[in-house]
Scaffold this motif. Structure first.
Motif, mmCIF file in Angstrom:
data_model
loop_
_atom_site.group_PDB
_atom_site.id
_atom_site.type_symbol
_atom_site.label_atom_id
_atom_site.label_comp_id
_atom_site.label_asym_id
_atom_site.label_seq_id
_atom_site.Cartn_x
_atom_site.Cartn_y
_atom_site.Cartn_z
ATOM 1 N N SER A 1 -18.973 -2.282 -5.556
ATOM 2 C CA SER A 1 -17.975 -1.350 -6.065
ATOM 3 C C SER A 1 -17.524 -0.398 -4.971
ATOM 4 O O SER A 1 -18.146 -0.300 -3.938
ATOM 5 C CB SER A 1 -18.473 -0.564 -7.248
ATOM 6 N N VAL A 2 -16.419 0.277 -5.284
ATOM 7 C CA VAL A 2 -15.810 1.189 -4.335
ATOM 8 C C VAL A 2 -15.518 2.501 -5.051
ATOM 9 O O VAL A 2 -15.026 2.498 -6.177
ATOM 10 C CB VAL A 2 -14.484 0.586 -3.805
ATOM 11 N N ILE A 3 -15.834 3.617 -4.382
ATOM 12 C CA ILE A 3 -15.466 4.923 -4.941
ATOM 13 C C ILE A 3 -14.031 5.203 -4.511
ATOM 14 O O ILE A 3 -13.718 5.257 -3.322
ATOM 15 C CB ILE A 3 -16.417 6.026 -4.468
ATOM 16 N N ILE A 4 -13.155 5.378 -5.497
ATOM 17 C CA ILE A 4 -11.737 5.592 -5.239
ATOM 18 C C ILE A 4 -11.435 7.070 -5.038
ATOM 19 O O ILE A 4 -10.640 7.441 -4.184
ATOM 20 C CB ILE A 4 -10.891 5.021 -6.396
ATOM 21 N N ALA B 1 -7.268 1.744 -15.799
ATOM 22 C CA ALA B 1 -7.999 1.771 -17.066
ATOM 23 C C ALA B 1 -9.300 0.971 -16.968
ATOM 24 O O ALA B 1 -10.190 1.123 -17.801
ATOM 25 C CB ALA B 1 -7.125 1.222 -18.195
ATOM 26 N N ASN B 2 -9.424 0.128 -15.940
ATOM 27 C CA ASN B 2 -10.645 -0.667 -15.760
ATOM 28 C C ASN B 2 -11.711 0.062 -14.948
ATOM 29 O O ASN B 2 -12.827 -0.420 -14.821
ATOM 30 C CB ASN B 2 -10.310 -1.992 -15.068
ATOM 31 N N SER B 3 -11.358 1.201 -14.381
ATOM 32 C CA SER B 3 -12.312 1.949 -13.569
ATOM 33 C C SER B 3 -13.415 2.548 -14.424
ATOM 34 O O SER B 3 -13.239 2.790 -15.614
ATOM 35 C CB SER B 3 -11.606 3.083 -12.822
ATOM 36 N N LYS B 4 -14.524 2.795 -13.783
ATOM 37 C CA LYS B 4 -15.623 3.525 -14.409
ATOM 38 C C LYS B 4 -15.703 4.897 -13.731
ATOM 39 O O LYS B 4 -15.229 5.076 -12.619
ATOM 40 C CB LYS B 4 -16.923 2.759 -14.263
ATOM 41 N N VAL B 5 -16.320 5.838 -14.430
ATOM 42 C CA VAL B 5 -16.530 7.164 -13.856
ATOM 43 C C VAL B 5 -18.029 7.434 -13.847
ATOM 44 O O VAL B 5 -18.683 7.389 -14.898
ATOM 45 C CB VAL B 5 -15.779 8.255 -14.655
ATOM 46 N N ILE C 1 -20.309 16.249 -10.382
ATOM 47 C CA ILE C 1 -19.558 15.376 -9.490
ATOM 48 C C ILE C 1 -19.051 14.196 -10.311
ATOM 49 O O ILE C 1 -19.841 13.504 -10.964
ATOM 50 C CB ILE C 1 -20.430 14.860 -8.320
ATOM 51 N N LEU C 2 -17.745 13.976 -10.293
ATOM 52 C CA LEU C 2 -17.133 12.834 -10.971
ATOM 53 C C LEU C 2 -16.646 11.871 -9.893
ATOM 54 O O LEU C 2 -15.888 12.269 -9.003
ATOM 55 C CB LEU C 2 -15.952 13.273 -11.831
ATOM 56 N N SER C 3 -17.071 10.615 -9.969
ATOM 57 C CA SER C 3 -16.657 9.597 -8.998
ATOM 58 C C SER C 3 -16.014 8.443 -9.742
ATOM 59 O O SER C 3 -16.659 7.817 -10.587
ATOM 60 C CB SER C 3 -17.864 9.074 -8.210
#
Length: 159
Positions: free
Chosen positions: A2-5, A39-43, A136-138
């Motif tokens: 995964s990648v942190i956007i 909309a597919n991202s996770k936080v 912290i929100l990623s």
């Protein structure tokens, strides 16, 4: 992989006290908002700080709300603590959860606090104006999603 956007952080030194309504969560002063790019991202939500519980067998719980939805257990939250002695107890808090908000709208995450038992108060963060609490929100994208979005960005740049 995964990648942190993107990441958003917030902190507070404003103490929330919960001395009544045993078992009922209340919002603390620690909150942050993020607007997912897909909309597919996770936080991934991370919270760090300290709690305080007054003496006389007082227990409490902390959790995280997305909007008004508790992401933890309805009564135990994500972190529970208990004091069985006759003095105040201060302890570290480290909690996290990987959430799927399924939206591209601004989404607010708030730390919530409840006293779950005993006659005295619980606090988060443990003292006012001394020990900050941090959230912290990623935004996390799967590797495939990140590659597709990167490819689209590259094509748009070429146009």
């Amino acid at each position: 992989p995964s990648v942190i956007i993107q990441q958003v952080t917030a902190s507070t030194q404003t103490r929330t006290n919960r001395g009544s309504n045993s078992g009922v969560f209340t919002n603390t002063a620690l909150a942050a908002s993020i607007t997912p790019t897909s909309a597919n991202s996770k936080v991934f939500v991370q919270v760090f700080g300290t709690y305080r519980s007054d003496d006389s067998s007082t227990s409490g719980a902390l959790s995280i709300n997305r909007g008004s939805t508790n992401l933890g257990h309805s009564s135990r939250g994500l972190v529970s603590f208990f004091v069985s002695s006759s003095f105040n107890r201060v302890g570290p808090v480290s909690m996290g959860i990987l959430d799927s908000p399924n939206t591209t709208s601004a989404t607010t995450y708030t730390v919530i606090l409840a006293r779950t038992g005993g006659p005295d108060s619980v606090y988060f963060p443990q003292s006012a104006n001394e020990d900050p609490a941090i959230i912290i929100l990623s935004e996390v994208a799967t590797w495939v999603l990140a590659r597709v979005e990167l490819f689209i960005s590259f094509i748009v740049m070429l146009m």
